[in-house]
Design a protein around this motif. Structure first.
Motif, short mmCIF file in Angstrom:
data_model
loop_
_atom_site.label_atom_id
_atom_site.label_comp_id
_atom_site.label_asym_id
_atom_site.label_seq_id
_atom_site.Cartn_x
_atom_site.Cartn_y
_atom_site.Cartn_z
N UNK A 163 -7.87 -0.71 -5.63
CA UNK A 163 -7.02 0.47 -5.76
C UNK A 163 -7.45 1.51 -4.73
N UNK A 164 -6.77 2.65 -4.73
CA UNK A 164 -7.04 3.66 -3.72
C UNK A 164 -8.41 4.28 -3.83
N UNK A 165 -8.87 4.54 -5.05
CA UNK A 165 -10.19 5.13 -5.23
C UNK A 165 -11.27 4.19 -4.72
N UNK A 214 -1.99 8.36 0.47
CA UNK A 214 -3.04 9.33 0.15
C UNK A 214 -4.40 8.84 0.64
N UNK A 215 -4.63 7.53 0.56
CA UNK A 215 -5.86 6.97 1.09
C UNK A 215 -5.94 7.22 2.60
N UNK A 216 -4.84 6.94 3.30
CA UNK A 216 -4.81 7.13 4.75
C UNK A 216 -5.11 8.57 5.13
N UNK A 217 -4.62 9.52 4.34
CA UNK A 217 -4.83 10.94 4.64
C UNK A 217 -6.26 11.38 4.34
N UNK A 256 -5.85 -3.27 5.83
CA UNK A 256 -4.53 -3.69 5.39
C UNK A 256 -4.31 -3.03 4.04
N UNK A 257 -3.34 -2.12 3.98
CA UNK A 257 -3.27 -1.16 2.88
C UNK A 257 -1.92 -1.19 2.17
N UNK A 258 -1.96 -1.50 0.89
CA UNK A 258 -0.76 -1.41 0.06
C UNK A 258 -0.42 0.07 -0.13
N UNK A 259 0.84 0.37 -0.40
CA UNK A 259 1.24 1.77 -0.55
C UNK A 259 1.35 2.17 -2.01
N UNK A 260 2.10 1.42 -2.80
CA UNK A 260 2.28 1.79 -4.21
C UNK A 260 1.14 1.21 -5.04
N UNK A 261 0.22 2.10 -5.44
CA UNK A 261 -0.91 1.72 -6.29
C UNK A 261 -1.12 2.79 -7.34
N UNK A 262 -1.70 2.45 -8.49
CA UNK A 262 -1.93 3.46 -9.53
C UNK A 262 -2.93 4.50 -9.07
N UNK A 263 -2.75 5.73 -9.55
CA UNK A 263 -3.64 6.88 -9.31
C UNK A 263 -3.56 7.40 -7.89
N UNK A 285 -11.55 10.13 -9.13
CA UNK A 285 -10.87 9.62 -10.32
C UNK A 285 -11.49 10.24 -11.56
N UNK A 286 -10.63 10.83 -12.41
CA UNK A 286 -11.10 11.49 -13.63
C UNK A 286 -10.19 11.15 -14.80
N UNK A 287 -10.66 10.26 -15.67
CA UNK A 287 -9.94 9.93 -16.91
C UNK A 287 -8.48 9.60 -16.68
#
Length: 236
Positions: free
Chosen positions: A34-36, A63-66, A51-58, A136-138
């Motif tokens: 995931x992104x975190x 957002x990862x790229x940024x 190689x990065x998926x775009x639609x992921x939870x959280x 990531x928080x709860x």
């Protein structure tokens, strides 16, 4: 190239790893679910490309790229949704793989990736490479701006990000995080570091130990081992 594969679906990661493992010029492969985890693995693994998926939870791939440090790894977005293409290329993506893709389409992406990698020159580190951190928080994701971090403190396998808005925990080592944040942060103790712009006063005893007082009333521990480097940085 060292490549990080980021996708929240296991079959997609397995397929991409299988195809990439057969390609010349790729020395190591790592995965994130995931992104975190992607940001954690990027800091530790230091990939040349992702190689990065775009639609992921959280945390989304965009957002990862940024949130990657500068100079960031090269990025190839791989997604089942074509509506993100413009945003992907705005994020300086090398290519945009639309799922399901075949080996021939992956080859074209790799050709572009190798060409960009060959032309790339190491960029000098700037004062604050990472603009923000994702925590990531709860089940939610908190965005912490690097400029808001007053000081850093280790806590087992985490780093506490002390800010005026609170002190969230980031799963990362202090050394890796300091590499990402750059010279704006100065180590004051084996378990702590401060951001130079937040320092208001340094108090030390005759042995050199003491504390660093920060704007807003916070303080960080200071050991004599790190005091000379801190004072040199503050006077520069």
């Amino acid at each position: 190239m060292r490549i990080l594969i980021v996708d929240d679906e296991r079959p997609a990661r397995d397929k991409l790893r299988r195809l990439l493992a057969q390609q010349p010029g790729i020395t190591e492969l790592e995965e994130a679910r995931d992104g975190v985890e992607a940001l954690e693995r990027a800091a530790a693994f230091r990939p040349d490309a992702i190689f990065l998926d775009i639609q992921m939870p959280e945390v989304s791939g965009l957002e990862v790229a940024a949130s990657l440090p500068d100079p960031a790894p090269l990025i190839v977005f791989a997604t089942a949704y074509d509506e993100y293409a413009i945003k992907a290329f705005d994020a300086n993506a090398v290519d945009y793989l639309l799922k399901p893709y075949d080996e021939a389409r992956l080859q074209r992406a790799l050709q572009r990736l190798h060409a960009r990698f060959a032309d790339r020159k190491p960029a000098p580190q700037t004062g604050l490479p990472v603009r923000q951190l994702l925590v990531s928080e709860r089940g939610a994701t908190r965005i912490v701006r690097a400029e808001d971090i007053q000081w850093l403190e280790t806590a087992d396998n985490y780093v506490v990000l002390h800010t005026p808005q609170g002190s969230p925990l980031l799963r990362q080592t202090l050394a890796a995080l300091l590499d990402s944040l750059g010279p704006a942060f100065i180590r004051t103790h084996r378990r702590a570091a401060v951001q130079r712009s937040w320092v208001e006063r340094v108090e030390a005893d005759s042995k050199g130990d003491g504390q660093v007082l920060l704007r807003g009333g916070a303080s960080a521990p200071l050991s004599r081992q790190y005091r000379p480097a801190l004072m040199a940085a503050l006077s520069g």
